[in-house]
Design a protein around this motif. Structure first.
Motif, PDB file in Angstrom:
ATOM      1  N   THR A   2       0.829  -1.196   0.000  1.00 58.05           N
ATOM      2  CA  THR A   2       0.000   0.000   0.000  1.00 58.05           C
ATOM      3  C   THR A   2       0.868   1.252   0.000  1.00 58.05           C
ATOM      4  O   THR A   2       0.553   2.218  -0.672  1.00 58.05           O
ATOM      5  CB  THR A   2      -0.933   0.016   1.238  1.00 58.05           C
ATOM      6  OG1 THR A   2      -1.636  -1.216   1.268  1.00 58.05           O
ATOM      7  CG2 THR A   2      -1.884   1.167   1.170  1.00 58.05           C
ATOM      8  N   THR A   4       3.777   1.705  -1.347  1.00 61.92           N
ATOM      9  CA  THR A   4       4.280   1.927  -2.700  1.00 61.92           C
ATOM     10  C   THR A   4       3.217   2.586  -3.569  1.00 61.92           C
ATOM     11  O   THR A   4       3.500   3.529  -4.296  1.00 61.92           O
ATOM     12  CB  THR A   4       4.732   0.603  -3.341  1.00 61.92           C
ATOM     13  OG1 THR A   4       5.671  -0.021  -2.472  1.00 61.92           O
ATOM     14  CG2 THR A   4       5.346   0.835  -4.695  1.00 61.92           C
ATOM     15  N   LYS A   5       1.989   2.118  -3.462  1.00 66.56           N
ATOM     16  CA  LYS A   5       0.921   2.716  -4.255  1.00 66.56           C
ATOM     17  C   LYS A   5       0.688   4.170  -3.849  1.00 66.56           C
ATOM     18  O   LYS A   5       0.495   5.023  -4.705  1.00 66.56           O
ATOM     19  CB  LYS A   5      -0.369   1.908  -4.114  1.00 66.56           C
ATOM     20  CG  LYS A   5      -0.328   0.577  -4.836  1.00 66.56           C
ATOM     21  CD  LYS A   5      -1.659  -0.130  -4.726  1.00 66.56           C
ATOM     22  CE  LYS A   5      -1.588  -1.462  -5.464  1.00 66.56           C
ATOM     23  NZ  LYS A   5      -2.863  -2.174  -5.378  1.00 66.56           N
ATOM     24  N   GLN A   8       3.509   6.163  -5.192  1.00 64.98           N
ATOM     25  CA  GLN A   8       3.348   6.314  -6.639  1.00 64.98           C
ATOM     26  C   GLN A   8       2.295   7.372  -6.965  1.00 64.98           C
ATOM     27  O   GLN A   8       2.466   8.171  -7.879  1.00 64.98           O
ATOM     28  CB  GLN A   8       2.955   4.976  -7.276  1.00 64.98           C
ATOM     29  CG  GLN A   8       4.088   3.975  -7.331  1.00 64.98           C
ATOM     30  CD  GLN A   8       3.614   2.596  -7.796  1.00 64.98           C
ATOM     31  OE1 GLN A   8       2.438   2.270  -7.704  1.00 64.98           O
ATOM     32  NE2 GLN A   8       4.558   1.799  -8.284  1.00 64.98           N
ATOM     33  N   LYS A   9       1.221   7.392  -6.200  1.00 65.57           N
ATOM     34  CA  LYS A   9       0.176   8.395  -6.414  1.00 65.57           C
ATOM     35  C   LYS A   9       0.709   9.799  -6.161  1.00 65.57           C
ATOM     36  O   LYS A   9       0.414  10.730  -6.900  1.00 65.57           O
ATOM     37  CB  LYS A   9      -1.033   8.124  -5.517  1.00 65.57           C
ATOM     38  CG  LYS A   9      -1.885   6.965  -5.973  1.00 65.57           C
ATOM     39  CD  LYS A   9      -3.077   6.793  -5.062  1.00 65.57           C
ATOM     40  CE  LYS A   9      -3.921   5.602  -5.496  1.00 65.57           C
ATOM     41  NZ  LYS A   9      -5.078   5.416  -4.613  1.00 65.57           N
TER      42      LYS A   9
END
Length: 147
Positions: A2, A4-5, A8-9
């Motif tokens: 989570t 990483t996401k 990334q966002k």
């Protein structure tokens, strides 16, 4: 995963600034630069002369001392002027130079980034001064209709 996401966002958001999104940093910057004191400080440091929009020397930036800026901006409090100058320095829009004299001399000058914004704010200031009579007439008409 989570994390990483989320990272990334955030990275994607930096690439695609969108001031219509509440969390976008560009919206916060818009809030800062749309302040009346910011506009007037940028115009003053950009060389605009009070009451003379479009004067021949209006594009000649100049360094100004705190007291000069304070005198020019009628109605600004010492606290507000100090806070605004600090925020503009923090954003890299102006530089603060301290000269070791007696008493100490502090001057402010636009950076290249600040000068690029000054060109925009000068247009806003000129528009407001040019169209104020029309706006006042519209206000009177509106008030007469709604009273």
């Amino acid at each position: 995963m989570t994390t990483t996401k989320a990272a990334q966002k955030r990275a994607q958001a930096k690439v695609e600034y969108n001031a219509f999104l509440a969390e976008c940093p560009s919206r916060q910057l818009l809030d800062r630069i749309s302040d009346k004191w910011v506009v007037l400080i940028l115009c003053a440091l950009g060389g605009d002369s009070p009451g003379q929009p479009g004067a021949a020397h209006a594009d000649t930036p100049k360094a100004m001392r705190y007291s000069e800026i304070s005198r020019l901006l009628a109605g600004v409090s010492q606290k507000m002027l100090t806070q605004t100058l600090r925020s503009l320095e923090h954003d890299g829009l102006l530089t603060r130079t301290v000269t070791p004299t007696v008493p100490v001399t502090v001057s402010y000058e636009l950076t290249d980034l600040g000068l690029s914004l000054h060109h925009m704010t000068r247009g806003l200031r000129n528009w407001a001064q040019t169209h104020m009579a029309e706006v006042l007439a519209n206000r009177e008409n509106y008030d007469a209709r709604t009273s």
